[in-house]
Write an enzyme that holds these catalytic residues in place. Structure first.
Site, PDB file in Angstrom:
ATOM      1  N   ARG A  35       0.835  -1.213   0.000  1.00 17.85           N
ATOM      2  CA  ARG A  35       0.000   0.000   0.000  1.00 17.85           C
ATOM      3  C   ARG A  35       0.864   1.254   0.000  1.00 17.85           C
ATOM      4  O   ARG A  35       1.391   1.672   1.034  1.00 17.85           O
ATOM      5  CB  ARG A  35      -0.947  -0.031   1.206  1.00 17.85           C
ATOM      6  CG  ARG A  35      -2.069  -1.050   1.016  1.00 17.85           C
ATOM      7  CD  ARG A  35      -2.884  -1.232   2.257  1.00 17.85           C
ATOM      8  NE  ARG A  35      -2.154  -1.956   3.298  1.00 17.85           N
ATOM      9  CZ  ARG A  35      -2.594  -2.115   4.550  1.00 17.85           C
ATOM     10  NH1 ARG A  35      -3.738  -1.588   4.914  1.00 17.85           N
ATOM     11  NH2 ARG A  35      -1.880  -2.794   5.425  1.00 17.85           N
ATOM     12  N   ASN A  86       8.922  -9.604   7.948  1.00 21.96           N
ATOM     13  CA  ASN A  86       7.711  -9.477   8.764  1.00 21.96           C
ATOM     14  C   ASN A  86       6.427  -9.693   7.963  1.00 21.96           C
ATOM     15  O   ASN A  86       5.435 -10.180   8.517  1.00 21.96           O
ATOM     16  CB  ASN A  86       7.717  -8.073   9.403  1.00 21.96           C
ATOM     17  CG  ASN A  86       6.356  -7.659   9.902  1.00 21.96           C
ATOM     18  OD1 ASN A  86       5.909  -8.087  10.972  1.00 21.96           O
ATOM     19  ND2 ASN A  86       5.643  -6.847   9.117  1.00 21.96           N
ATOM     20  N   TYR A 152      -1.716 -21.982   9.062  1.00 20.80           N
ATOM     21  CA  TYR A 152      -0.958 -20.833   9.587  1.00 20.80           C
ATOM     22  C   TYR A 152       0.155 -21.330  10.513  1.00 20.80           C
ATOM     23  O   TYR A 152       1.305 -20.906  10.398  1.00 20.80           O
ATOM     24  CB  TYR A 152      -1.879 -19.852  10.315  1.00 20.80           C
ATOM     25  CG  TYR A 152      -1.110 -18.704  10.933  1.00 20.80           C
ATOM     26  CD1 TYR A 152      -0.470 -17.760  10.118  1.00 20.80           C
ATOM     27  CD2 TYR A 152      -0.977 -18.566  12.318  1.00 20.80           C
ATOM     28  CE1 TYR A 152       0.270 -16.718  10.666  1.00 20.80           C
ATOM     29  CE2 TYR A 152      -0.238 -17.526  12.878  1.00 20.80           C
ATOM     30  CZ  TYR A 152       0.387 -16.606  12.044  1.00 20.80           C
ATOM     31  OH  TYR A 152       1.131 -15.577  12.584  1.00 20.80           O
TER      32      TYR A 152
HETATM   33  P1  NDP Z   1      -0.958  -6.726  10.032  1.00 24.30           P
HETATM   34  O1  NDP Z   1      -2.081  -7.316   9.258  1.00 24.30           O
HETATM   35  O2  NDP Z   1      -1.215  -5.512  10.841  1.00 24.30           O
HETATM   36  O3  NDP Z   1       0.274  -6.458   9.062  1.00 24.30           O
HETATM   37  C1  NDP Z   1       0.626  -7.333   8.043  1.00 24.30           C
HETATM   38  C2  NDP Z   1       1.659  -6.672   7.159  1.00 24.30           C
HETATM   39  O4  NDP Z   1       2.095  -7.629   6.183  1.00 24.30           O
HETATM   40  C3  NDP Z   1       1.107  -5.477   6.421  1.00 24.30           C
HETATM   41  O5  NDP Z   1       2.042  -4.441   6.459  1.00 24.30           O
HETATM   42  C4  NDP Z   1       0.920  -5.988   5.012  1.00 24.30           C
HETATM   43  O6  NDP Z   1       1.173  -4.941   4.097  1.00 24.30           O
HETATM   44  C5  NDP Z   1       2.029  -7.033   4.905  1.00 24.30           C
HETATM   45  N1  NDP Z   1       1.738  -8.015   3.879  1.00 24.30           N
HETATM   46  C6  NDP Z   1       0.798  -8.985   3.905  1.00 24.30           C
HETATM   47  N2  NDP Z   1       0.810  -9.674   2.758  1.00 24.30           N
HETATM   48  C7  NDP Z   1       1.778  -9.119   1.990  1.00 24.30           C
HETATM   49  C8  NDP Z   1       2.279  -9.389   0.686  1.00 24.30           C
HETATM   50  N3  NDP Z   1       1.779 -10.365  -0.063  1.00 24.30           N
HETATM   51  N4  NDP Z   1       3.287  -8.628   0.207  1.00 24.30           N
HETATM   52  C9  NDP Z   1       3.795  -7.626   0.963  1.00 24.30           C
HETATM   53  N5  NDP Z   1       3.382  -7.323   2.193  1.00 24.30           N
HETATM   54  C10 NDP Z   1       2.383  -8.061   2.695  1.00 24.30           C
HETATM   55  O7  NDP Z   1      -0.460  -7.912  10.981  1.00 24.30           O
HETATM   56  P2  NDP Z   1       0.793  -8.036  11.978  1.00 24.30           P
HETATM   57  O8  NDP Z   1       1.551  -6.789  12.054  1.00 24.30           O
HETATM   58  O9  NDP Z   1       0.275  -8.631  13.213  1.00 24.30           O
HETATM   59  O10 NDP Z   1       1.633  -9.168  11.214  1.00 24.30           O
HETATM   60  C11 NDP Z   1       2.994  -9.029  10.885  1.00 24.30           C
HETATM   61  C12 NDP Z   1       3.680 -10.374  11.053  1.00 24.30           C
HETATM   62  O11 NDP Z   1       3.626 -10.759  12.424  1.00 24.30           O
HETATM   63  C13 NDP Z   1       3.049 -11.530  10.267  1.00 24.30           C
HETATM   64  O12 NDP Z   1       4.076 -12.317   9.718  1.00 24.30           O
HETATM   65  C14 NDP Z   1       2.285 -12.309  11.338  1.00 24.30           C
HETATM   66  O13 NDP Z   1       2.130 -13.647  10.994  1.00 24.30           O
HETATM   67  C15 NDP Z   1       3.211 -12.111  12.514  1.00 24.30           C
HETATM   68  N6  NDP Z   1       2.629 -12.330  13.831  1.00 24.30           N
HETATM   69  C16 NDP Z   1       1.546 -11.616  14.255  1.00 24.30           C
HETATM   70  C17 NDP Z   1       1.013 -11.834  15.510  1.00 24.30           C
HETATM   71  C18 NDP Z   1      -0.203 -11.141  16.008  1.00 24.30           C
HETATM   72  O14 NDP Z   1      -0.836 -11.615  16.968  1.00 24.30           O
HETATM   73  N7  NDP Z   1      -0.585  -9.995  15.440  1.00 24.30           N
HETATM   74  C19 NDP Z   1       1.637 -12.799  16.419  1.00 24.30           C
HETATM   75  C20 NDP Z   1       2.742 -13.533  15.862  1.00 24.30           C
HETATM   76  C21 NDP Z   1       3.232 -13.269  14.626  1.00 24.30           C
HETATM   77  P3  NDP Z   1       0.300  -4.580   2.801  1.00 24.30           P
HETATM   78  O15 NDP Z   1      -1.087  -5.046   3.052  1.00 24.30           O
HETATM   79  O16 NDP Z   1       0.458  -3.110   2.624  1.00 24.30           O
HETATM   80  O17 NDP Z   1       0.996  -5.315   1.732  1.00 24.30           O
HETATM   81  C1  8X3 Z   2      -0.184 -14.859  15.751  1.00 25.40           C
HETATM   82  C2  8X3 Z   2      -0.399 -15.333  17.146  1.00 25.40           C
HETATM   83  O1  8X3 Z   2      -1.480 -17.178  18.513  1.00 25.40           O
HETATM   84  O2  8X3 Z   2      -2.906 -15.843  17.043  1.00 25.40           O
HETATM   85  O3  8X3 Z   2       0.809 -15.589  15.116  1.00 25.40           O
HETATM   86  O4  8X3 Z   2      -1.406 -17.465  16.132  1.00 25.40           O
HETATM   87  S1  8X3 Z   2      -1.609 -16.512  17.199  1.00 25.40           S
END
Ligand code: NDP
Ligand code: 8X3
Length: 251
Positions: A35, A86, A152
Site C-alpha cells: 500500500r 515481517n 498458519y
Molecule cells: P498486520 O495485518 O497488521 O500487518 C501485516 C503486514 O504484512 C502489512 O504491512 C501488510 O502490508 C504485509 N503483507 C501482507 N501480505 C503481503 C504481501 N503479499 N506482500 C507484501 N506485504 C504483505 O499484521 P501483523 O503486524 O500482526 O503481522 C505481521 C507479522 O507478524 C506476520 O508475519 C504475522 O504472521 C506475525 N505475527 C503476528 C502476531 C499477532 O498476533 N498480530 C503474532 C505472531 C506473529 P500490505 O497489506 O500493505 O501489503
Molecule cells: C499470531 C499469534 O497465537 O494468534 O501468530 O497465532 S496466534
C-alpha cells in the site's frame, strides 16, 4: 552513511512499529509493502527523524517484482545491514479438513515463499560483506498447533525451520539470525484472519491485555543492538496471562 534496515510489511502493525523503532535508533530505512499511500505517510514521519528513507511497493509473493525492487536500489542503499522479514498473516481459522484453498496458498506463498525470496535476495550481500542480521517474525503458532490454526501454524513452524537452517548456513560468517515468536499482538492480524470481520477480530483480544506492535519492535531492536558476538537466536514473547497459542486466561 548510517546502517540500513529493510522491513517488509511496514504498512501496518508489527512491521510499521519496527520501522519506527529502527529509525529512532538511527537506521536508514527501506520500508516495503503493497500500500503505497501508507508507505508514503510512514516515510514522511521517519524522514522527520532525520534518517534516510526509501519506499518499495511490491508484493512479496511476486518474485520478479521483489527482485526488481531490490536490484533497483541505489548502490549506496544496497548494503542492507538488517532484514526484518515481517510481511505475512493468517487467512481463515477453519478446521483443516474444511479449509479454503485460496487462504492456504496465500499463507504459504506469503509467510514461507515471500520470506524465502527476500532472504535469497538480501543475504548473499550480507555474507559477502561478513556482516548483517536477519530477523524473521515467526510466532508462538509455530511452536504448537491450535484449533483452526493448522496451515498458519505450519507456515510459522516453517519460519522456525528456515531461521534455524539459515543460521546454520551462515555460521561461517558474522551474519546473525533471529526468530522472534510473538503471541497475541493487537494489529490488523485478526481482521485479516476473519476476512474483514472486525467484531470477530476484536473478540480475540477481549479479557486480556494483548501485546502491541511496539512491544515486538522493542524485541527486534534488542536483538539487532546486541554486541556483535551475541546472537539472539529466538525470542518467544507472550502477553501476560497467555501461556501458549491455545492457553489464554481471560478475565
Ligand atoms: P498486520 O495485518 O497488521 O500487518 C501485516 C503486514 O504484512 C502489512 O504491512 C501488510 O502490508 C504485509 N503483507 C501482507 N501480505 C503481503 C504481501 N503479499 N506482500 C507484501 N506485504 C504483505 O499484521 P501483523 O503486524 O500482526 O503481522 C505481521 C507479522 O507478524 C506476520 O508475519 C504475522 O504472521 C506475525 N505475527 C503476528 C502476531 C499477532 O498476533 N498480530 C503474532 C505472531 C506473529 P500490505 O497489506 O500493505 O501489503
Ligand atoms: C499470531 C499469534 O497465537 O494468534 O501468530 O497465532 S496466534
Amino acid at each position: 552513511m548510517n546502517k540500513i534496515a529493510l522491513v517488509t510489511g511496514a504498512t501496518s502493525g508489527i512491521g510499521e512499529a519496527c520501522a519506527r523503532k529502527l529509525a529512532i535508533i538511527g537506521y536508514n530505512m527501506i520500508i516495503t509493502g503493497r500500500r503505497a499511500e501508507r508507505l508514503d505517510a510512514l516515510a514522511r514521519e521517519l524522514s522527520a527523524l532525520g534518517v534516510g528513507v526509501i519506499t518499495l511497493e511490491f508484493d512479496v509473493r511476486d518474485r520478479e517484482a521483489a527482485t526488481a525492487a531490490i536490484n533497483g536500489l541505489p548502490p549506496e542503499w544496497q548494503e542492507i545491514d538488517v532484514l526484518v522479514n515481517n510481511a505475512g498473516g493468517a487467512w481463515g481459522l477453519e478446521p483443516e479438513y474444511e479449509g479454503n484453498y485460496e487462504d492456504w496458498d496465500t499463507m504459504i506463498d506469503t509467510n514461507i515463499k515471500g520470506l524465502l525470496t527476500m532472504t535469497r535476495l538480501i543475504v548473499p550481500g550480507m555474507v559477502k560483506r561478513d556482516r548483517g542480521h536477519v530477523v524473521n517474525i515467526g510466532s508462538v503458532a509455530g511452536d504448537a498447533a491450535y484449533a483452526g490454526g493448522n496451515v498458519y501454524c505450519a507456515t510459522k513452524s516453517a519460519v522456525k525451520a528456515l531461521s534455524d537452517g539459515l543460521r546454520i548456513d551462515v555460521a561461517h560468517s558474522s551474519v546473525r539470525v533471529t526468530n522472534i515468536k510473538p503471541g497475541l499482538v493487537e494489529t490488523n492480524f485478526s481482521v485479516t484472519r476473519f476476512h474483514g470481520d472486525k467484531e470477530r477480530a476484536d473478540g480475540v483480544y477481549k479479557g486480556i491485555q494483548p501485546l502491541t506492535g511496539q512491544d515486538i519492535a522493542e524485541c527486534v531492536a534488542f536483538a539487532v543492538s546486541a554486541p556483535a558476538h551475541v546472537q539472539v537466536a529466538e525470542l518467544l514473547v507472550l502477553a501476560t496471562h497467555q501461556a501458549s497459542g491455545s492457553v489464554i486466561h481471560r478475565s
